[in-house]
Design a protein around this motif. Structure first.
Motif, PDB file in Angstrom:
ATOM      1  N   ASN A 221     -19.241   7.371 -20.527  1.00  0.00           N
ATOM      2  CA  ASN A 221     -18.775   8.527 -21.296  1.00  0.00           C
ATOM      3  C   ASN A 221     -17.425   8.228 -21.922  1.00  0.00           C
ATOM      4  OD1 ASN A 221     -18.518  10.993 -22.465  1.00  0.00           O
ATOM      5  ND2 ASN A 221     -18.645  12.175 -20.590  1.00  0.00           N
ATOM      6  N   ILE A 222     -17.459   7.419 -22.976  1.00  0.00           N
ATOM      7  CA  ILE A 222     -16.232   7.124 -23.703  1.00  0.00           C
ATOM      8  C   ILE A 222     -15.872   8.267 -24.643  1.00  0.00           C
ATOM      9  CG2 ILE A 222     -17.208   6.005 -25.759  1.00  0.00           C
ATOM     10  CD1 ILE A 222     -15.061   3.828 -25.409  1.00  0.00           C
ATOM     11  N   ALA A 223     -16.726   9.299 -24.697  1.00  0.00           N
ATOM     12  CA  ALA A 223     -16.522  10.430 -25.603  1.00  0.00           C
ATOM     13  C   ALA A 223     -15.643  11.513 -24.997  1.00  0.00           C
ATOM     14  CB  ALA A 223     -17.868  11.022 -26.008  1.00  0.00           C
ATOM     15  N   LEU A 224     -14.935  11.249 -23.916  1.00  0.00           N
ATOM     16  CA  LEU A 224     -14.102  12.263 -23.282  1.00  0.00           C
ATOM     17  C   LEU A 224     -13.063  12.823 -24.243  1.00  0.00           C
ATOM     18  CD1 LEU A 224     -13.525  10.619 -19.776  1.00  0.00           C
ATOM     19  CD2 LEU A 224     -15.031  12.537 -20.324  1.00  0.00           C
TER      20      LEU A 224
ATOM     21  N   VAL B 105     -10.487  15.787 -16.421  1.00  0.00           N
ATOM     22  CA  VAL B 105     -11.286  15.037 -17.398  1.00  0.00           C
ATOM     23  C   VAL B 105     -11.785  13.732 -16.786  1.00  0.00           C
ATOM     24  CG1 VAL B 105     -11.282  13.945 -19.667  1.00  0.00           C
ATOM     25  CG2 VAL B 105     -10.072  16.097 -19.324  1.00  0.00           C
ATOM     26  N   ALA B 106     -10.951  13.069 -15.971  1.00  0.00           N
ATOM     27  CA  ALA B 106     -11.396  11.844 -15.293  1.00  0.00           C
ATOM     28  C   ALA B 106     -12.540  12.146 -14.326  1.00  0.00           C
ATOM     29  CB  ALA B 106     -10.226  11.202 -14.551  1.00  0.00           C
ATOM     30  N   LEU B 107     -12.483  13.280 -13.641  1.00  0.00           N
ATOM     31  CA  LEU B 107     -13.588  13.678 -12.763  1.00  0.00           C
ATOM     32  C   LEU B 107     -14.854  13.931 -13.577  1.00  0.00           C
ATOM     33  CD1 LEU B 107     -11.728  16.077 -10.303  1.00  0.00           C
ATOM     34  CD2 LEU B 107     -12.729  13.852  -9.740  1.00  0.00           C
ATOM     35  N   GLY B 108     -14.682  14.466 -14.789  1.00  0.00           N
ATOM     36  CA  GLY B 108     -15.820  14.622 -15.679  1.00  0.00           C
ATOM     37  C   GLY B 108     -16.447  13.272 -16.010  1.00  0.00           C
ATOM     38  N   GLY B 109     -15.604  12.301 -16.356  1.00  0.00           N
ATOM     39  CA  GLY B 109     -16.112  10.956 -16.616  1.00  0.00           C
ATOM     40  C   GLY B 109     -16.779  10.361 -15.393  1.00  0.00           C
ATOM     41  N   LEU B 110     -16.276  10.713 -14.202  1.00  0.00           N
ATOM     42  CA  LEU B 110     -16.849  10.211 -12.955  1.00  0.00           C
ATOM     43  C   LEU B 110     -18.304  10.658 -12.790  1.00  0.00           C
ATOM     44  CD1 LEU B 110     -16.441   8.832 -10.150  1.00  0.00           C
ATOM     45  CD2 LEU B 110     -15.675  11.067  -9.320  1.00  0.00           C
ATOM     46  N   PHE B 111     -18.589  11.924 -13.072  1.00  0.00           N
ATOM     47  CA  PHE B 111     -19.951  12.434 -12.921  1.00  0.00           C
ATOM     48  C   PHE B 111     -20.910  11.707 -13.863  1.00  0.00           C
ATOM     49  CE2 PHE B 111     -18.134  15.995 -10.597  1.00  0.00           C
ATOM     50  CZ  PHE B 111     -19.149  16.297  -9.698  1.00  0.00           C
TER      51      PHE B 111
END
Length: 317
Positions: free
Chosen positions: A35-38, A21-27
């Motif tokens: 992307n605070i919507a994680l 999920v952190a890698l998702g926020g990274l992109f």
């Protein structure tokens, strides 16, 4: 030695979804979109993925239904991200407010639809996905019990996603363009890079990984999804910041928070912690205390992309 394996395996259970999920926020943030919507995307991905598994598990069991459930969760994350991307990129809305809206909507939607379908807010499933021992690899001394026994395919998927993410971001034209749009979008635009397309790509990849993370978080720890991922989306944001927006450091940050979560959830099974006779509430809040302490001391030294959170203005400088 058995206690070491126990702690290591439980740490990976919590570490892998945090890292993904952190890698998702990274992109998303490398492209320039906060992307605070994680958290909300994790919930939506977990809900649809677990609901799919619960509905079709009697027809197709084992690893195939898990893989299909992961694909459903990934698709849900992409769909939810479209709304966030449209608001942040096309409408130039406040990205924090857009993200908070998704975080508020997701648990309410999951509980409401779950009640309509099952009559309760809980979605039950059977955990048939744990791998007792991977053939051949499970017999390797030390590494076998550590990585290839009592594990899930999602563990290996997490490391694959880490390697692919690092390669894509730093070794491909796509990654270079994505990072340029998060650092200086006007410069990227001046050489023909479509900032809108790159930011959409970053947000959609982010949603896909967050949706995946929702299922990957839920599967190993419970057999009931009740409309929450226990704040893991927010912890993933902490991992992203602590990791300095770099995949390698995100791995170590996720390991740290995964270890703290292991202490919080399994302290009663760890002999030396149980003998300390510290109140249980202290262990349960330790991951969040660690988050505050770590961010307080490290956030000043981390460098977010310069244009993150700034709507793109083609005429700006």
């Amino acid at each position: 030695m058995n206690m070491f394996y126990f702690i290591a395996q439980h740490t990976m259970v919590f570490m892998i979804p945090l890292m993904i999920v952190a890698l998702g926020g990274l992109f998303a943030e490398k492209s320039g979109v906060v992307n605070i919507a994680l958290e909300g995307k994790m919930i939506m991905g977990a809900f649809t993925g677990i609901l799919f598994i619960s509905t079709f598990q009697d027809r197709l069991s084992g690893q195939p239904i898990l893989i299909l459930g992961l694909f459903v969760a990934l698709s849900t994350g992409v769909l939810v991200s479209l709304f966030h991307a449209y608001a942040a990129i096309n409408l130039k809305a406040n990205q924090i407010i857009s993200g908070i809206s998704i975080n508020m909507f997701a648990p309410a939607f999951a509980v409401y639809v779950s009640r309509l379908i099952t009559g309760t807010q809980n979605v039950h499933f059977s955990n048939q996905f744990r791998i007792e021992s991977v053939p051949v690899f499970g017999d390797i001394p030390i590494l076998g019990p550590l990585l290839f026994q009592n594990t899930y395919i999602t563990t290996y998927l997490g490391f694959i996603i880490l390697a692919v993410s690092a390669f894509v971001l730093f070794k491909t034209k796509f990654g270079l363009r994505l990072r340029a749009c998060g650092e200086h979008p006007q410069a990227a635009d001046s050489v023909g890079v479509s900032v809108v397309k790159m930011r959409y790509s970053g947000v959609l990849i982010s949603g896909a990984l967050a949706g995946l993370g929702g299922v990957i978080y839920t599967i190993p720890i419970t057999t009931v999804f009740s409309g929450t991922v226990s704040g893991y989306g927010f912890l993933a944001l902490a991992v992203l910041i602590f990791g300095g927006w770099r995949p390698g450091r995100i791995l170590f940050a996720a390991f740290f928070f995964g270890l703290m979560q292991t202490v919080a959830s399994s302290y009663a099974a760890i002999d030396f912690l149980r003998e300390l006779e510290i109140p249980a509430h202290f262990y349960r809040m330790s991951p969040f205390i660690a988050t505050l302490i770590v961010l307080a001391f490290t956030s000043k030294n981390t460098m977010a992309p310069k244009a993150v959170g700034q709507p793109y203005d083609k005429g700006g400088r």
